[in-house]
Design an enzyme around this catalytic site. Structure first.
Site, PDB file in Angstrom:
ATOM      1  N   ALA A 155       6.427 -28.932 -27.089  1.00 12.92           N
ATOM      2  CA  ALA A 155       7.347 -28.256 -28.001  1.00 12.92           C
ATOM      3  C   ALA A 155       6.560 -27.626 -29.142  1.00 12.92           C
ATOM      4  CB  ALA A 155       8.374 -29.244 -28.546  1.00 12.92           C
ATOM      5  N   ASN A 157       7.230 -27.671 -32.463  1.00 15.46           N
ATOM      6  CA  ASN A 157       7.299 -28.216 -33.822  1.00 15.46           C
ATOM      7  C   ASN A 157       6.200 -29.235 -34.131  1.00 15.46           C
ATOM      8  OD1 ASN A 157       8.538 -29.969 -31.989  1.00 15.46           O
ATOM      9  ND2 ASN A 157       9.971 -30.772 -33.498  1.00 15.46           N
ATOM     10  N   VAL A 234      18.241 -28.912 -25.589  1.00 16.40           N
ATOM     11  CA  VAL A 234      19.059 -29.510 -24.538  1.00 16.40           C
ATOM     12  C   VAL A 234      19.248 -28.554 -23.364  1.00 16.40           C
ATOM     13  CG1 VAL A 234      21.364 -30.377 -23.975  1.00 16.40           C
ATOM     14  CG2 VAL A 234      20.274 -31.049 -26.125  1.00 16.40           C
ATOM     15  N   GLU A 254      12.906 -35.487 -23.682  1.00 21.18           N
ATOM     16  CA  GLU A 254      13.156 -35.752 -25.100  1.00 21.18           C
ATOM     17  C   GLU A 254      13.744 -34.475 -25.668  1.00 21.18           C
ATOM     18  OE1 GLU A 254      13.471 -35.999 -28.765  1.00 21.18           O
ATOM     19  OE2 GLU A 254      11.370 -35.376 -28.722  1.00 21.18           O
ATOM     20  N   CYS A 288      13.632 -32.832 -34.195  1.00 24.83           N
ATOM     21  CA  CYS A 288      14.779 -33.090 -33.325  1.00 24.83           C
ATOM     22  C   CYS A 288      15.609 -34.281 -33.785  1.00 24.83           C
ATOM     23  CB  CYS A 288      14.317 -33.277 -31.880  1.00 24.83           C
ATOM     24  SG  CYS A 288      12.974 -34.456 -31.690  1.00 24.83           S
ATOM     25  N   GLU A 478       9.550 -42.395 -24.820  1.00 29.19           N
ATOM     26  CA  GLU A 478       8.128 -42.198 -25.065  1.00 29.19           C
ATOM     27  C   GLU A 478       7.668 -43.252 -26.064  1.00 29.19           C
ATOM     28  OE1 GLU A 478       7.216 -37.523 -24.350  1.00 29.19           O
ATOM     29  OE2 GLU A 478       8.176 -38.000 -26.260  1.00 29.19           O
TER      30      GLU A 478
END
Length: 508
Positions: A155, A157, A234, A254, A288, A478
């Site tokens: 991701a 971020n 999502v 995730e 998130c 995770e």
């Protein structure tokens, strides 16, 4: 020049940097000023095939390497990561726009912590099975086998942290990985691969392919991939999971959230405000697990708003490399436009009361470069007196936008009503509560439909803590001991030593 701040980033497989067969490139943009900082070579389908082939070739040897030997290599990588912390943190800051005060103390550090955790875990028996004596002459034992070649989809971020959260348990368990970073923040990937190689990781064990969604889709659907670990929104996660399910691949997802932060009437106002600010403005709200639905009792609302407004001065945008800056821009122009549209919707359509911020850019220090005016900066924004039907209170914004939702406490069943409102979302990633009554805290947390919960704090996620979402927020976890279970297959073996076979077909 800013456009050449970093050298071109390539693909990585067979233990070295590789040119893309297509030679197509895209740019990484510094979000603080909108200027390009590096060219990135995009993988073609043959490149992805080559990276997977490299991983397949390495798997037989790596999976047979004793866990203690794998651990030593991974621990050397941990040492290199920590030695180069500031260099890697600056790369993350330029790529994501997050302040150096954050990336230098969080991003690389927490990724290295997870790599160290799993290296130590497999070295100390974390991959051992179980043995059960069934009867004097029969026993059963279990073993754990690595999955094979796995795909990691990062991701934008927390780029290097997420790359390490995925690769650490994957490699420690004896698997190989083909990793695709987000096309918005790809600068870390080749550097991480080079660090693994420097630490002694064999060629093909960790590989990198760059590109957009089409590269990720081809990678995750590839028949050579045994598992997909994905972090992202999502809607994308649902598509990735559906594709993986068709090939019976293992998955870890995730995904996003719209997390509630419950402040009970007995909470300390000052602490609750600090928690709400961390849950909304850290990383410019691009987390998130952010607690963007802040439930405040009506009798505390005035004091909460007053304290919050007093503390908003401590949110400091500016030069992202400055030690004074703790608030950066949004990651990209596309995301900037999305977050602004939500802020405007909150004002114009939802009719929420704007307590702070808004769609204008924040004021930057006078000493800031003129180029920063072109960055993707947005004001930290607070809406109050919101209700549950507002779009800004129901959809994930993924930006620094807090929604304060007042609630009444006159009814004896107010906690039941509050929990029902908190759970009224299709997502269930995180939730938290602030209260001085730990008995109430445990009772309420037990009823919150979320995989990650906090009491009197927000956001900390140590290596030892398994994290994962409920409902549409994900599959699997995770980190922690449970996080390792997602990276191996179990095999059960029953041994009969009685010298005969029990049979339904014996002679009468």
């Amino acid at each position: 020049m800013a456009s050449h701040l970093y050298s071109k980033r390539l693909l990585y497989y067979d233990g070295k940097a590789q040119r893309s067969r297509s030679r197509q490139t895209f740019q990484s943009i510094d979000p603080s000023d909108g200027l390009p900082i590096a060219d990135i070579e995009a993988a073609s389908q043959p490149d992805v095939d080559a990276a997977i082939s490299s991983a397949e070739s390495a798997f037989q040897s790596w999976s047979a390497t004793p866990p203690i030997a794998r651990s030593r290599i991974l621990l050397r990588a941990v040492a290199i990561l920590r030695e180069r912390n500031n260099e890697l943190a600056e790369i993350e800051t330029r790529d994501t726009g997050k302040p150096f005060t954050e990336t230098s103390t969080v991003d690389v550090v927490t990724g290295a912590d997870v790599l160290e955790y799993y290296a130590n875990l497999v070295a100390s028996g974390g991959l051992n099975g179980e043995t059960t004596q069934l009867r004097p002459d029969a026993w059963m034992y279990t073993t754990k086998a690595p999955l094979g070649v796995c795909a990691g989809i990062g991701a934008w971020n927390y780029p290097i942290q997420i790359a390490l959260w995925k690769s650490a348990p994957c490699l420690a368990a004896g698997n190989c990985m083909v990793y695709k970073p987000s096309e918005f923040t790809p600068l870390h990937a080749q550097t991480l691969a080079e660090i693994y190689t420097e630490a002694g990781l064999p060629a093909g064990v960790f590989n990198v392919v760059n590109g957009a969604g089409d590269v990720g889709a081809y990678l995750t659907a590839h028949p050579g991939i045994a598992k997909v670990s994905f972090t992202g929104q999502v809607s994308t996660g649902q598509k990735v999971a559906a594709s993986a399910a068709g090939g019976m691949k293992y998955v870890t997802m995730e995904l996003g959230g719209k997390s509630p932060l419950l402040i009970l009437p007995d909470a300390d106002v000052d602490q609750a405000v600090d928690g709400a600010m961390m849950a909304n403005f850290f990383s410019t709200g691009q987390v998130c697990t952010n607690g963007t639905r802040v439930f405040v009792p009506e009798q505390m609302l005035e004091a909460f708003e007053k304290t919050l407004l007093e503390k908003m001065q401590y949110v400091r945008p500016g030069d992202v490399m400055s030690e004074k800056t703790n608030f950066g821009p949004l990651v990209s122009k596309v995301h900037y436009d999305k977050v602004l549209s939500y802020i405007r919707h909150g004002i114009d359509v939802d009719g929420a009361k704007l307590l702070y911020g808004g769609p204008e850019k924040p004021e930057l220090p006078e000493s800031s470069s003129e180029d920063l005016k072109n960055g993707y900066w947005v004001k930290p924004t607070v809406f109050t007196s919101c209700n549950d039907s507002m779009r800004i209170a129901r959809e994930e914004i993924f930006g620094p936008v807090m929604c304060i939702l007042p609630y009444a406490t006159a009814s004896p069943s107010y906690l039941d009503d509050l929990v029902a409102r908190a759970n009224d979302t299709p997502m269930g990633l995180a939730a938290g509560i602030f209260t001085s009554n730990l008995s109430d805290a445990h009772k309420v947390v037990a009823r919150l439909q979320a995989g990650i919960t906090w009491v009197n704090t927000w956001g900390e996620s140590p290596a030892e803590m398994p994290v994962g979402g409920w409902k549409l927020s994900g599959l699997g976890v995770e980190n922690g001991r449970r996080g390792l279970e997602a990276w191996f297959r179990n095999k059960s073996t029953l041994v009969e030593m009685g010298g005969s076979v029990a049979s339904a077909f014996a002679k009468l």
